[in-house]
Write an enzyme that holds these catalytic residues in place. Sequence first.
Site, PDB file in Angstrom:
ATOM      1  N   SER A 219      30.829  53.402 -34.471  1.00  0.00           N
ATOM      2  CA  SER A 219      31.015  52.028 -33.973  1.00  0.00           C
ATOM      3  C   SER A 219      31.899  51.283 -34.966  1.00  0.00           C
ATOM      4  O   SER A 219      31.659  51.299 -36.170  1.00  0.00           O
ATOM      5  CB  SER A 219      29.675  51.335 -33.731  1.00  0.00           C
ATOM      6  OG  SER A 219      28.815  51.482 -34.829  1.00  0.00           O
ATOM      7  N   GLY A 221      32.869  47.900 -34.826  1.00  0.00           N
ATOM      8  CA  GLY A 221      32.798  46.442 -34.676  1.00  0.00           C
ATOM      9  C   GLY A 221      33.649  45.969 -33.509  1.00  0.00           C
ATOM     10  O   GLY A 221      33.599  46.547 -32.412  1.00  0.00           O
ATOM     11  N   ALA A 222      34.475  44.931 -33.747  1.00  0.00           N
ATOM     12  CA  ALA A 222      35.277  44.360 -32.669  1.00  0.00           C
ATOM     13  C   ALA A 222      36.318  45.352 -32.143  1.00  0.00           C
ATOM     14  O   ALA A 222      36.884  45.166 -31.058  1.00  0.00           O
ATOM     15  CB  ALA A 222      35.966  43.095 -33.167  1.00  0.00           C
ATOM     16  N   GLY A 224      35.687  48.310 -31.118  1.00  0.00           N
ATOM     17  CA  GLY A 224      35.066  49.213 -30.150  1.00  0.00           C
ATOM     18  C   GLY A 224      34.473  50.450 -30.782  1.00  0.00           C
ATOM     19  O   GLY A 224      33.881  50.388 -31.867  1.00  0.00           O
ATOM     20  N   GLY A 250      24.903  47.759 -32.604  1.00  0.00           N
ATOM     21  CA  GLY A 250      24.932  49.213 -32.790  1.00  0.00           C
ATOM     22  C   GLY A 250      23.752  49.881 -32.095  1.00  0.00           C
ATOM     23  O   GLY A 250      23.875  50.986 -31.553  1.00  0.00           O
ATOM     24  N   ASP A 251      22.604  49.221 -32.087  1.00  0.00           N
ATOM     25  CA  ASP A 251      21.415  49.786 -31.422  1.00  0.00           C
ATOM     26  C   ASP A 251      21.640  49.859 -29.910  1.00  0.00           C
ATOM     27  O   ASP A 251      21.229  50.814 -29.253  1.00  0.00           O
ATOM     28  CB  ASP A 251      20.176  48.935 -31.727  1.00  0.00           C
ATOM     29  CG  ASP A 251      19.980  48.761 -33.221  1.00  0.00           C
ATOM     30  OD1 ASP A 251      20.432  49.634 -33.987  1.00  0.00           O
ATOM     31  OD2 ASP A 251      19.399  47.737 -33.629  1.00  0.00           O
TER      32      ASP A 251
HETATM   33  O1  LIG Z   1      16.582  48.521 -42.568  1.00  0.00           O
HETATM   34  P1  LIG Z   1      17.127  49.265 -41.366  1.00  0.00           P
HETATM   35  O2  LIG Z   1      16.105  50.146 -40.757  1.00  0.00           O
HETATM   36  O3  LIG Z   1      18.406  49.986 -41.672  1.00  0.00           O
HETATM   37  O4  LIG Z   1      17.579  48.170 -40.320  1.00  0.00           O
HETATM   38  C1  LIG Z   1      16.653  47.302 -39.762  1.00  0.00           C
HETATM   39  C2  LIG Z   1      17.356  46.241 -38.966  1.00  0.00           C
HETATM   40  O5  LIG Z   1      18.080  45.365 -39.800  1.00  0.00           O
HETATM   41  O6  LIG Z   1      18.276  46.790 -38.067  1.00  0.00           O
HETATM   42  C3  LIG Z   1      18.216  46.101 -36.828  1.00  0.00           C
HETATM   43  C4  LIG Z   1      19.582  45.812 -36.348  1.00  0.00           C
HETATM   44  O7  LIG Z   1      20.272  47.012 -36.150  1.00  0.00           O
HETATM   45  C5  LIG Z   1      17.320  44.928 -37.044  1.00  0.00           C
HETATM   46  O8  LIG Z   1      16.653  44.572 -35.868  1.00  0.00           O
HETATM   47  C6  LIG Z   1      16.396  45.574 -38.028  1.00  0.00           C
HETATM   48  O9  LIG Z   1      15.394  44.890 -38.543  1.00  0.00           O
END
Ligand SMILES: O=P(O)(O)OC[C@@]1(O)O[C@H](CO)[C@@H](O)[C@@H]1O
Length: 310
Positions: A219, A221-222, A224, A250-251
């Site tokens: 990924s 960012g802007a 794509g 990203g999720d």
């Molecule tokens: O500390 P990690 O596990 O790398 O990331 C956690 C986190 O920052 O990632 C999400 C956004 O992607 C937030 O909702 C979440 O709390």
Amino acid sequence: MILTVTLNAALDLTYHVPRLTPHASHRVRQVTERPGGKGLNVARVLAALGFETAVTGFAGGDTGRELRALLAADAAGVTDALVEVSGNTRRTVGVVDESTGDTTQLNEPGPHVGTAEWDGFLDAYRELLHSGTKVVALCGSLPPGVPVGAYAELVREARTARTPVLLDTSGEPLRRGLAARPDLVKPNAHELAGITGTSEPLRAARAAQQRGARAVAASLGADGMLLVTQDGTWSAGVPERLAGNPTGAGDSAVAGLLSGLAEGLPWPDRLARAVALSAATVRSPVAGEFDEQTYARLLPSVKVQQVDTP
Ligand SMILES: O=P(O)(O)OC[C@@]1(O)O[C@H](CO)[C@@H](O)[C@@H]1O
């Protein structure tokens, strides 16, 4: 069923402030609390799209109880298969500066996980893999006490169960996870550069593939996303720049890729879904949610282009 694993689940707090100034005191305009950690965000997006989804990982203490209550109250209906841990689940705080749209993220380390708790989790994970899991995603940071090779172990278990597995983490856990040959990894440009030592995305994605991933979706960012697979290489983006909170974008890309994998869609269609969902998440004030109208509008306009391989 689609399964997501969040070993370091979190209660996500998002604060909106008119302008973020270091060393100053701020009045928070809007506060939201959501069940978070990357895999929980992925699952909430998948459930909102209508996919049967379950989450596992660790939850414990008062914060863990609050997280599970929020998850149970979520109308989208994510199945809670989290494993109890004795420590307290962490909180993460995202501060959105409304004047720029930039977000500052503060993530607590998470509860200490003991050896017996990790072994108990492995048993629960194996059982989930063998009871109706079609695809699995392993997401986010590791809490203290969990071995650095944890994701490599979880990838190997998924491969033994013949379950396609996606890995979305960073640093040493990603480096070790790659060697276990996951079907797909989804690093961002920074994470990719961190493990390959090269900042040019195409070269870095190919280097990550050579280290063991069957496919790499980066990924950017802007700009794509870039997808390198054994069947071809594609890039994709949306035709407009969107302002908003990028936390969780990203999720949502992971949710798009996973849902396409579960449905057996061709790679370019999976990528288009990932890019549109990611952009629609920027238009939502919190991670794990997306603006449905933006998604419906953007999906047909995503430009997926084949990248010539030298
Ligand atoms: O500390 P990690 O596990 O790398 O990331 C956690 C986190 O920052 O990632 C999400 C956004 O992607 C937030 O909702 C979440 O709390």
